[in-house]
Design a protein around this motif. Structure first.
Motif, PDB file in Angstrom:
ATOM      1  N   LYS A 126      49.553  46.205  42.418  1.00 48.49           N
ATOM      2  CA  LYS A 126      48.120  46.361  42.642  1.00 48.49           C
ATOM      3  C   LYS A 126      47.790  47.852  42.661  1.00 48.49           C
ATOM      4  CE  LYS A 126      47.763  42.201  45.546  1.00 48.49           C
ATOM      5  NZ  LYS A 126      47.384  41.693  46.886  1.00 48.49           N
ATOM      6  N   ASN A 127      46.729  48.230  41.987  1.00 47.16           N
ATOM      7  CA  ASN A 127      46.316  49.629  41.953  1.00 47.16           C
ATOM      8  C   ASN A 127      44.992  49.821  42.682  1.00 47.16           C
ATOM      9  OD1 ASN A 127      48.291  51.204  40.203  1.00 47.16           O
ATOM     10  ND2 ASN A 127      47.861  49.443  38.895  1.00 47.16           N
ATOM     11  N   GLU A 150      40.313  36.465  31.845  1.00 48.73           N
ATOM     12  CA  GLU A 150      39.667  35.924  33.040  1.00 48.73           C
ATOM     13  C   GLU A 150      39.752  36.914  34.194  1.00 48.73           C
ATOM     14  OE1 GLU A 150      38.001  33.167  33.417  1.00 48.73           O
ATOM     15  OE2 GLU A 150      38.417  32.200  31.487  1.00 48.73           O
ATOM     16  N   VAL A 151      38.772  36.844  35.110  1.00 48.34           N
ATOM     17  CA  VAL A 151      38.803  37.640  36.338  1.00 48.34           C
ATOM     18  C   VAL A 151      38.461  36.735  37.512  1.00 48.34           C
ATOM     19  CG1 VAL A 151      38.218  39.804  35.186  1.00 48.34           C
ATOM     20  CG2 VAL A 151      36.386  38.368  36.108  1.00 48.34           C
ATOM     21  N   SER A 152      39.046  37.059  38.654  1.00 49.36           N
ATOM     22  CA  SER A 152      38.738  36.348  39.895  1.00 49.36           C
ATOM     23  C   SER A 152      38.951  37.330  41.048  1.00 49.36           C
ATOM     24  CB  SER A 152      39.626  35.108  40.061  1.00 49.36           C
ATOM     25  OG  SER A 152      40.995  35.476  40.088  1.00 49.36           O
ATOM     26  N   ILE A 153      38.559  36.929  42.227  1.00 52.29           N
ATOM     27  CA  ILE A 153      38.650  37.810  43.396  1.00 52.29           C
ATOM     28  C   ILE A 153      39.482  37.120  44.476  1.00 52.29           C
ATOM     29  CG2 ILE A 153      37.370  38.960  45.239  1.00 52.29           C
ATOM     30  CD1 ILE A 153      35.023  39.204  43.339  1.00 52.29           C
ATOM     31  N   LYS A 154      40.396  37.877  45.056  1.00 50.37           N
ATOM     32  CA  LYS A 154      41.203  37.362  46.159  1.00 50.37           C
ATOM     33  C   LYS A 154      41.505  38.509  47.125  1.00 50.37           C
ATOM     34  CE  LYS A 154      45.486  34.926  47.293  1.00 50.37           C
ATOM     35  NZ  LYS A 154      46.743  34.330  46.781  1.00 50.37           N
ATOM     36  N   GLU A 155      41.005  38.387  48.358  1.00 51.35           N
ATOM     37  CA  GLU A 155      41.269  39.355  49.429  1.00 51.35           C
ATOM     38  C   GLU A 155      41.024  40.797  48.994  1.00 51.35           C
ATOM     39  OE1 GLU A 155      45.242  38.588  50.600  1.00 51.35           O
ATOM     40  OE2 GLU A 155      44.799  36.646  51.512  1.00 51.35           O
ATOM     41  N   ILE A 203      46.726  42.993  37.485  1.00 51.79           N
ATOM     42  CA  ILE A 203      46.818  42.255  36.220  1.00 51.79           C
ATOM     43  C   ILE A 203      47.992  41.284  36.310  1.00 51.79           C
ATOM     44  CG2 ILE A 203      47.191  42.448  33.734  1.00 51.79           C
ATOM     45  CD1 ILE A 203      45.857  45.143  33.795  1.00 51.79           C
ATOM     46  N   THR A 204      47.719  40.020  36.097  1.00 53.69           N
ATOM     47  CA  THR A 204      48.754  38.992  36.297  1.00 53.69           C
ATOM     48  C   THR A 204      49.777  38.954  35.161  1.00 53.69           C
ATOM     49  OG1 THR A 204      47.329  37.339  35.236  1.00 53.69           O
ATOM     50  CG2 THR A 204      47.193  37.556  37.641  1.00 53.69           C
ATOM     51  N   ASN A 205      49.371  39.311  33.950  1.00 53.15           N
ATOM     52  CA  ASN A 205      50.280  39.222  32.796  1.00 53.15           C
ATOM     53  C   ASN A 205      50.251  40.507  31.953  1.00 53.15           C
ATOM     54  OD1 ASN A 205      47.616  38.783  32.013  1.00 53.15           O
ATOM     55  ND2 ASN A 205      48.183  37.426  30.318  1.00 53.15           N
ATOM     56  N   PRO A 206      50.622  41.636  32.539  1.00 52.74           N
ATOM     57  CA  PRO A 206      50.543  42.895  31.787  1.00 52.74           C
ATOM     58  C   PRO A 206      51.556  42.926  30.638  1.00 52.74           C
ATOM     59  CG  PRO A 206      51.712  43.243  33.854  1.00 52.74           C
ATOM     60  CD  PRO A 206      51.174  41.845  33.890  1.00 52.74           C
ATOM     61  N   VAL A 246      43.086  39.916  37.369  1.00 51.80           N
ATOM     62  CA  VAL A 246      42.733  39.975  35.946  1.00 51.80           C
ATOM     63  C   VAL A 246      43.858  39.388  35.110  1.00 51.80           C
ATOM     64  CG1 VAL A 246      42.136  41.510  34.029  1.00 51.80           C
ATOM     65  CG2 VAL A 246      41.382  42.060  36.344  1.00 51.80           C
ATOM     66  N   SER A 247      43.493  38.624  34.084  1.00 49.75           N
ATOM     67  CA  SER A 247      44.484  38.181  33.096  1.00 49.75           C
ATOM     68  C   SER A 247      44.070  38.731  31.728  1.00 49.75           C
ATOM     69  CB  SER A 247      44.570  36.654  33.037  1.00 49.75           C
ATOM     70  OG  SER A 247      43.351  36.096  32.579  1.00 49.75           O
ATOM     71  N   ILE A 248      45.079  39.149  30.954  1.00 45.28           N
ATOM     72  CA  ILE A 248      44.849  39.695  29.624  1.00 45.28           C
ATOM     73  C   ILE A 248      44.955  38.564  28.602  1.00 45.28           C
ATOM     74  CG2 ILE A 248      45.631  41.405  27.933  1.00 45.28           C
ATOM     75  CD1 ILE A 248      44.520  42.621  30.456  1.00 45.28           C
TER      76      ILE A 248
END
Length: 391
Positions: free
Chosen positions: A378-379, A317-322, A362-365, A327-329
């Protein structure tokens, strides 16, 4: 036997009266002629002594023979323990080294015969310093897509971007990179600051009007070269100093407006003879980044483009915040820390930039570090794709 009638005294007196006898022999001769009997050692003594010696040796060695196996086992156990301690110590040192490396901002590198070096392919803020970034758009050999190639120019004279562009387009290595020989352009490019335009003058015998593909590429290359390196919105043409240019499909053109091209997805393009792909934006524009990411999971065979996400980076999944792409894997995924996954991650960063985003998280790398990227943070998105060094 009858007892002698002579007394001791009478015998002594009688002996004295006897004539004197003198022996003229040498005393040594007399000694040598004495009948001395040499005694042989008794026959039982030698075997007896041998037996005693054997018994002594036996009693000396028997304790060591009895403890020998146990000693060997103990000694082997000590050696094994020593080896295990060394391995544990090496592991501890390796862990310490890895911890130090995790804390270090240095770029990730692999050493050793069984590993290959991994690196970023795009250009990022921290790499530029006092230099200037230039991006050139080069057609592929089939004249189907335009491939962006970027470089850092270190200029101490503070030249403007267009001057540096004109100077360095002769140094492009299109053939070495597996792309079409397109530069230097058969045209002069000058900056018209008053009208915020680029003046493009071509010779009378220019080849850019010979066929639709050639003239389309010429116009598109100019638009992308200018929009990637400046904020200029207009191109003004001239032919041998005279206003306008004749193009087969476009007809007579005096000027062309430049619009910023955004909302593209980045794919892999493998040029001939190169194992590391170029990251190339799609021709098609997408409504939102979710749609773009889904398209990045597929190939575009008609254009020679490959999926940039699968199988290396399966996104759920992808979403946008600020201004950040979240991204979630996919679950139960194990990312490989290799060049292919780095390329996939950079395609995601470049696509996020296309949609005006500044960072990716990525929330769950599955792994903390991917080459030079720390996935727990964050990169930032890159400044430009496909870095190459010019002579």
């Amino acid at each position: 036997m009858k007892k002698s009638e002579w007394s001791d005294k009478q015998l002594e007196e009688l002996l004295r009266q006897m004539p004197k006898i003198q022996d003229d022999r040498n005393p040594r001769d007399i000694y040598e002629n004495l009948p001395i009997r040499k005694k042989k050692p008794k026959q039982w003594l030698v075997p007896g002594l041998a037996t005693v010696a054997a018994l002594l040796i036996f009693f000396i060695l028997i304790p060591k023979l009895m403890v020998g196996p146990q000693y060997s086992e103990d000694h082997a156990g000590q050696e094994k323990s020593s080896v295990e301690r060394d391995i544990q110590k090496a592991d501890e040192n390796s862990t310490i080294a890895l911890k130090k490396e995790d804390a270090s901002p240095k770029a990730w590198t692999f050493s050793g015969a069984d590993k290959t070096q991994t690196s970023k392919t795009a250009i990022y803020d921290e790499e530029v310093g006092d230099g200037k970034v230039l991006t050139f758009w080069i057609p592929d050999p089939q004249i189907q897509i335009l491939v962006p190639v970027s470089t850092i120019i270190n200029d101490s004279n503070e030249k403007k971007w267009l001057e540096l562009f004109n100077e360095n387009m002769v140094n492009l290595k299109e053939q070495e990179w597996g792309l079409s020989e397109f530069y230097p352009l058969s045209a002069s490019l000058k900056l018209d600051e008053k009208n915020n335009a680029i003046l493009v003058d071509v010779p009378s015998n220019h080849q850019y009007g010979q066929g639709s593909a050639t003239e389309t590429n010429f116009i598109n290359v100019l638009k992308k070269d200018i929009s990637s390196n400046s904020d200029i919105k207009k191109i003004r043409f001239s032919t041998n100093g005279e206003p306008g240019i004749e193009l087969g499909n476009y007809g007579h053109q005096d000027e062309v407006r430049i619009k910023q091209q955004k909302n593209h997805a980045y794919f892999f393009y493998y040029s001939e003879g190169n194992d590391i792909p170029f990251l190339v934006p799609s021709i098609e524009k997408y409504e939102d980044i979710k749609t773009a990411v889904e398209e990045m999971k597929k190939d575009q065979p008609t254009l020679g483009l490959k999926s940039s996400l699968l199988p290396a980076l399966p996104i759920n999944e992808v979403s946008i915040k600020e201004k950040t792409l979240i991204v979630s894997i996919e679950d139960n995924t194990s990312l490989q820390d290799d060049q292919s996954t780095i390329n996939a991650y950079e395609s995601l960063l470049l696509t996020a930039k296309e949609f005006g985003l500044e960072k990716v998280f990525i929330t769950n790398p599955p792994i903390k570090n991917l080459g030079p990227f720390d996935l727990s943070k964050k990169n930032k998105v890159p400044l430009a794709p496909n870095q190459r060094t010019l002579q």
